[in-house]
Design a protein around this motif. Structure first.
Motif, short mmCIF file in Angstrom:
data_model
loop_
_atom_site.label_atom_id
_atom_site.label_comp_id
_atom_site.label_asym_id
_atom_site.label_seq_id
_atom_site.Cartn_x
_atom_site.Cartn_y
_atom_site.Cartn_z
N ASN A 167 0.80 -1.22 0.00
CA ASN A 167 0.00 0.00 0.00
C ASN A 167 0.84 1.27 0.00
OD1 ASN A 167 -3.01 -0.74 0.19
ND2 ASN A 167 -1.97 -2.21 1.51
N VAL A 168 2.15 1.12 0.04
CA VAL A 168 3.08 2.22 -0.29
C VAL A 168 3.99 1.60 -1.34
CG1 VAL A 168 4.98 3.65 0.53
CG2 VAL A 168 2.98 3.31 1.97
N TRP A 169 4.24 2.30 -2.43
CA TRP A 169 4.90 1.66 -3.56
C TRP A 169 6.37 2.05 -3.67
CZ3 TRP A 169 0.47 2.93 -7.57
CH2 TRP A 169 -0.66 2.18 -7.22
N PRO A 170 7.26 1.06 -3.92
CA PRO A 170 8.68 1.35 -4.09
C PRO A 170 8.89 2.18 -5.37
CG PRO A 170 8.21 -0.95 -4.60
CD PRO A 170 6.96 -0.37 -4.03
N SER A 171 9.75 3.19 -5.29
CA SER A 171 9.77 4.18 -6.36
C SER A 171 10.70 3.84 -7.53
CB SER A 171 10.15 5.54 -5.79
OG SER A 171 11.41 5.43 -5.16
N SER A 172 11.40 2.70 -7.49
CA SER A 172 12.22 2.38 -8.66
C SER A 172 12.10 0.91 -9.02
CB SER A 172 13.69 2.71 -8.39
OG SER A 172 14.25 1.72 -7.55
N ARG A 173 12.40 0.64 -10.28
CA ARG A 173 12.26 -0.72 -10.81
C ARG A 173 13.14 -1.70 -10.04
NH1 ARG A 173 12.68 -1.58 -17.11
NH2 ARG A 173 11.98 -3.71 -17.24
N LEU A 174 14.37 -1.31 -9.80
CA LEU A 174 15.32 -2.18 -9.12
C LEU A 174 14.83 -2.54 -7.72
CD1 LEU A 174 18.18 -3.43 -9.31
CD2 LEU A 174 19.03 -1.36 -8.21
N PRO A 216 9.02 13.04 -7.31
CA PRO A 216 8.96 14.15 -6.35
C PRO A 216 8.30 13.75 -5.04
CG PRO A 216 7.67 14.62 -8.37
CD PRO A 216 8.41 13.35 -8.61
N GLN A 217 8.77 14.34 -3.97
CA GLN A 217 8.24 14.06 -2.62
C GLN A 217 6.73 14.23 -2.61
OE1 GLN A 217 10.36 13.22 -0.11
NE2 GLN A 217 8.59 12.73 1.14
N GLY A 218 6.02 13.25 -2.01
CA GLY A 218 4.55 13.37 -1.94
C GLY A 218 3.87 12.93 -3.22
N GLY A 219 4.65 12.40 -4.18
CA GLY A 219 4.04 11.93 -5.44
C GLY A 219 3.17 10.70 -5.18
N ARG A 220 2.13 10.52 -5.99
CA ARG A 220 1.25 9.35 -5.83
C ARG A 220 1.10 8.62 -7.16
NH1 ARG A 220 -4.07 10.30 -2.61
NH2 ARG A 220 -3.34 8.56 -1.40
N ASN A 272 0.85 6.25 -2.17
CA ASN A 272 2.10 7.04 -2.11
C ASN A 272 3.30 6.24 -2.60
OD1 ASN A 272 0.73 9.17 -0.99
ND2 ASN A 272 1.12 8.53 1.12
N TRP A 273 4.24 6.97 -3.22
CA TRP A 273 5.54 6.38 -3.56
C TRP A 273 6.48 6.57 -2.38
CZ3 TRP A 273 5.81 3.54 -7.79
CH2 TRP A 273 4.99 3.82 -8.88
N ALA A 274 7.44 5.66 -2.22
CA ALA A 274 8.46 5.85 -1.18
C ALA A 274 9.79 5.32 -1.70
CB ALA A 274 8.05 5.13 0.09
N ASP A 275 10.87 5.93 -1.28
CA ASP A 275 12.19 5.47 -1.69
C ASP A 275 12.67 4.42 -0.69
OD1 ASP A 275 14.74 5.02 -2.35
OD2 ASP A 275 15.47 7.08 -2.09
N PRO A 276 12.81 3.16 -1.13
CA PRO A 276 13.16 2.08 -0.19
C PRO A 276 14.52 2.32 0.47
CG PRO A 276 12.40 1.18 -2.27
CD PRO A 276 12.59 2.64 -2.49
N GLY A 277 15.37 3.13 -0.16
CA GLY A 277 16.68 3.41 0.45
C GLY A 277 16.53 4.07 1.81
N THR A 278 15.54 4.97 1.94
CA THR A 278 15.40 5.71 3.20
C THR A 278 14.10 5.38 3.93
OG1 THR A 278 14.39 7.49 1.90
CG2 THR A 278 16.75 7.68 2.36
N GLN A 279 13.13 4.82 3.22
CA GLN A 279 11.80 4.63 3.84
C GLN A 279 11.31 3.19 3.78
OE1 GLN A 279 10.09 7.65 1.18
NE2 GLN A 279 9.43 8.76 2.99
#
Length: 778
Positions: free
Chosen positions: A25-32, A485-489, A515-522
């Motif tokens: 329900n929160v999506w990783p923001s990159s293919r890798l 971008p931060q807060g992107g959906r 919401n998108w999230a960067d798995p590196g930090t979130q």
């Protein structure tokens, strides 16, 4: 309140509102990073989830003007009320509102912009109203008792059909007969040979239908819509003596069904009856194709045995040659199978192209060829029902339930549906696993990774009901170095266009954003948003699909294990090479257990099941909703005792106690199991003595609860009443976790009942999983 708990509530409110459950329900923001999540971004979606609270919208939806997009206006769009513009949230095209929206403002918004209506249903008033068509295809090669019970069910069903529905009848044995329904006092039928494959054109010409038919003057006899226009889409269909409105022919059809006789063709000793199922279905598809193309219709086929001649044959007529088993298929010794599968796949393709569903009601003690015929139901969304006899309550109640109605008194069935998926630019569509076929619609959002039926953005469901649930799989394609971008959906939109049972054309639109999230930090946010129940069902469908269409059974089990180990390595907390330190977050804790039961389930283990049974079980897994699928994967066990109210207990041998009654629900069976002491008391008749009233109540409680489940389930489950040591206790023993077996049973006995099996228990499975997850070699 922990993040996992708040997500748990969020997931359930979203499911109630939109009929959708996502693996994340929160999506990783990159293919890798998305590939490292192991479980793909995917959704279980129930297009026709019952929503009595939805407002009736009697106008057409507003679509994006970009030809390659055509997404529908929804609450996630940006709206400029002053300029009367809206920006599509998928392709970012600026669109002007149509003239009828001139009065909108922030205070006066149409329903489709209000956030609580992320799911809406539109009724298309301009579309012609088309009645559904039901064509019964009835096997007459069966015993008189069976045929009598089936005829009674069919006569009863005439009163349950929508009054405006069109109905037809085909019967088959050695020959195939198409019955005329309009002639009073005389029964006429057209007879086809059961060994010859007829093309659509031949069927049309022989029955005098379609383009080969003599020109008919438009007269009062043609079926008409409410406004006097001919029904059936663009042009009025040919008037037809084989498909008549129920209210016109119910009397003559009731008599005709009553007079049906067992197939007169003699059957010598040691032979099977000659049964032409393949040709009968071919003629049924041809008849509907010629008469009502692209209108909702159901071919309801009732078979009492395997097809033994002609196209679609699955076995010969010698009883000494048994029908194929899993073993013979493995050894490539099933000589009719491939040719039969090809025949039925051809029929399924023709039926889906015209929006017609095929139902198979198979009632026999031996296999009837469901494995070969599966494409007819699985691709068209038809029902597959498997029973021992047409005289059983299992068949009779299931068949009645096909025509059940909802709280508004409307039939719980819809026809000829297509589902389109729109998605944000960062996502591509891998495919769907459900009772549907590809509608071959291409655009730029198709992923190269195909899961299930892929390479399209649109799927066709010829029949669909409020429980029908499809699994859609996605791929995140945003590159690793291109941050969102931060807060992107990210957004998904499901557009389902279908024919309602009352003949109206309707469009159900569900739009969701996450919401998108960067798995590196979130990573912890993404982990907290994991839905283990939805993920278990989504992975189970992938595993069953692989087992069905590609790999050997053992390869699928290895794939399930590998995916589970990778998930535990990614999200578990542990010290390297220290299995005792391994912990899973609470919203992952049930997932290994679901996988353990999936590995042992009849979806992946074919031992002790016939190919027909395996086909039936997998077909149900691919179309039922999340709750029912979870019950299939990990059955529910309740325990009843004198100490207190009934309680859910572990699906484990330790739950089998002499003074307890167990109720097991596997979806396909409802089993009541009496512990040893209870069984002895019952055999002694204590429940009939006045002073043991509480014992009588204890015996009745699980039966009442079982009846409640039986009342609501489709298809109706098999009801089993057994006891410790009874022969049917095997149905319980093969499902429980074998924590006690003949290998580790201590002297003098201990709690529970041992199971004679070499299967590993959940405890051993978890120990191995922890060891492999923390291993530095992995």
């Amino acid at each position: 309140m922990s993040a996992a708990q708040s997500y748990h509530e969020y997931i359930h409110t979203q499911e109630d509102r939109d009929g959708i459950r996502l693996s994340w329900n929160v999506w990783p923001s990159s293919r890798l990073e998305a590939t490292r999540m192991v479980v793909p971004l995917s959704a279980l979606y129930t297009p026709l989830k019952e929503r009595p609270d939805l407002p009736p919208i009697q106008y057409d939806p507003v679509t994006c003007s970009r030809a390659s997009c055509k997404a529908i206006l929804n609450p996630m769009c940006q709206v400029d009320f002053r300029a009367k513009l809206w920006v599509c949230n998928f392709c970012f095209n600026r669109n002007t509102f149509p003239p009828q929206y001139a009065t909108i403002s922030e205070q006066n918004q149409p329903a489709e912009l209000i956030p609580m209506f992320s799911t809406l249903e539109y009724t298309i008033t301009r579309a012609p109203v088309v009645p559904p068509v039901f064509l019964m295809v009835v096997d007459t090669c069966m015993d008189d008792d069976e045929l009598k019970a089936l005829k009674e069910s069919l006569q009863m069903s005439l009163s349950l059909l929508p009054p405006n529905a069109l109905i037809g009848l085909i019967t088959f044995g050695n020959m195939v007969q198409v019955h005329e329904l309009c002639c009073e006092g005389i029964n006429r039928s057209y007879v086809f040979r059961g060994t010859k494959d007829y093309t659509t054109k031949q069927v049309q010409e022989m029955l005098g239908l379609g383009r080969g038919a003599p020109a008919q003057k438009p007269g009062p006899q043609g079926p008409r819509g409410p406004n006097g226009q001919p029904m059936g889409g663009q042009q009025g269909p040919p008037t037809n003596k084989f498909l008549m409105p129920v209210h016109k022919c119910d009397m003559s059809l009731t008599d005709l069904l009553g007079e049906l006789q067992k197939d007169p063709w003699p059957v010598t000793t040691g032979k099977r009856p000659l049964r032409s199922t393949g040709v009968a279905l071919s003629i049924a598809v041809g008849l509907l194709e010629a008469s009502y193309p692209n209108c909702g219709g159901r071919i309801m086929c009732f078979v009492g045995g395997a097809c033994s001649q002609g196209p679609g044959q699955v076995v010969d007529d010698e009883l000494k040659h048994p029908i194929r088993s899993h073993h013979s298929i493995e050894k490539d010794d099933a000589k009719y199978m491939k040719k039969a599968i090809k025949h039925y796949e051809g029929l399924a393709k023709r039926a889906t192209e015209n929006g017609h569903a095929v139902d198979l009601y198979s009632c026999a003690l031996d296999q009837t060829g469901l494995l070969e015929m599966k494409s007819c139901t699985n691709q068209t969304g038809g029902h597959m029902v498997m029973g021992d006899s047409f005289n059983s309550t299992l068949f009779k109640q299931t068949f009645q339930r096909v025509f059940s109605k909802d709280s508004k008194g409307e039939y719980k069935m819809a026809f000829n549906a297509t589902m389109d998926i729109k998605c944000s630019r960062e996502i591509k569509i891998s495919g769907c696993i459900g009772p549907s076929v590809s509608a071959n619609k291409k655009d730029s959002s198709i992923s190269e990774i195909e899961i299930g039926v892929g390479n399209t953005v649109s799927w066709k469901f010829c029949a669909i009901n409020p429980n029908t649930t499809t699994a859609a799989y996605f791929e995140v394609t945003n590159q690793h170095g291109a941050p969102i971008p931060q807060g992107g959906r990210g957004c998904l939109q499901f557009i389902t266009t279908y024919q309602h049972a009352n003949g109206q054309r309707r469009v159900r639109v569900t739009t969701i954003a996450r919401n998108w999230a960067d798995p590196g930090t979130q990573l912890q946010h993404i982990a907290a948003s994991f839905d283990q129940e939805a993920s278990a069902v989504l992975m189970a469908r992938m595993a069953a699909w692989r087992a069905e269409s590609t790999e050997e059974g053992s390869d699928v089990l290895r794939w399930v294990d590998r995916m589970l180990i990778r998930l535990c390595q990614k999200f578990g907390e542990y010290n390297k090479d220290s299995p005792d330190s391994f912990r899973l977050p609470e919203n992952f804790s049930m997932y290994p257990q679901f996988m353990f039961h999936l590995r042992r389930s009849q979806f992946l283990q074919v031992f002790n099941n016939s190919p027909d049974e395996t086909t039936f079980y997998r077909g149900c897994l691919n179309k039922e909703d999340l709750t029912q699928c979870l019950v299939m994967i990990q059955p529910i066990l309740y325990s009843y005792g004198f100490q207190g109210p009934p309680e859910p207990v572990l699906l484990d041998t330790s739950s089998i106690q002499p003074d307890k009654i167990l109720l097991l629900d596997t979806f396909f069976q409802i089993l009541i199991f009496h512990g040893e002491t209870i069984a002895q008391w019952r055999a002694a008749g204590f429940q009939d003595q006045a002073e043991y009233g509480n014992f009588k109540q204890l015996l009745e409680a699980p039966q009442a609860d079982a009846q409640e489940v039986v009342q609501t389930r489709f298809p109706v489950p098999r009801y089993i009443d057994t006891e410790q040591g009874g022969s049917q206790a095997r149905f319980l023993l093969c499902k429980v976790n074998p924590s006690q077996t003949h290998n580790n049973q201590g002297w003098g006995g201990s709690d529970g009942a041992p199971v004679l099996t070499d299967d590993v228990s959940l405890q051993v499975f978890m120990e191995h999983l922890k060891k492999l997850s923390v291993s530095s070699q992995a």
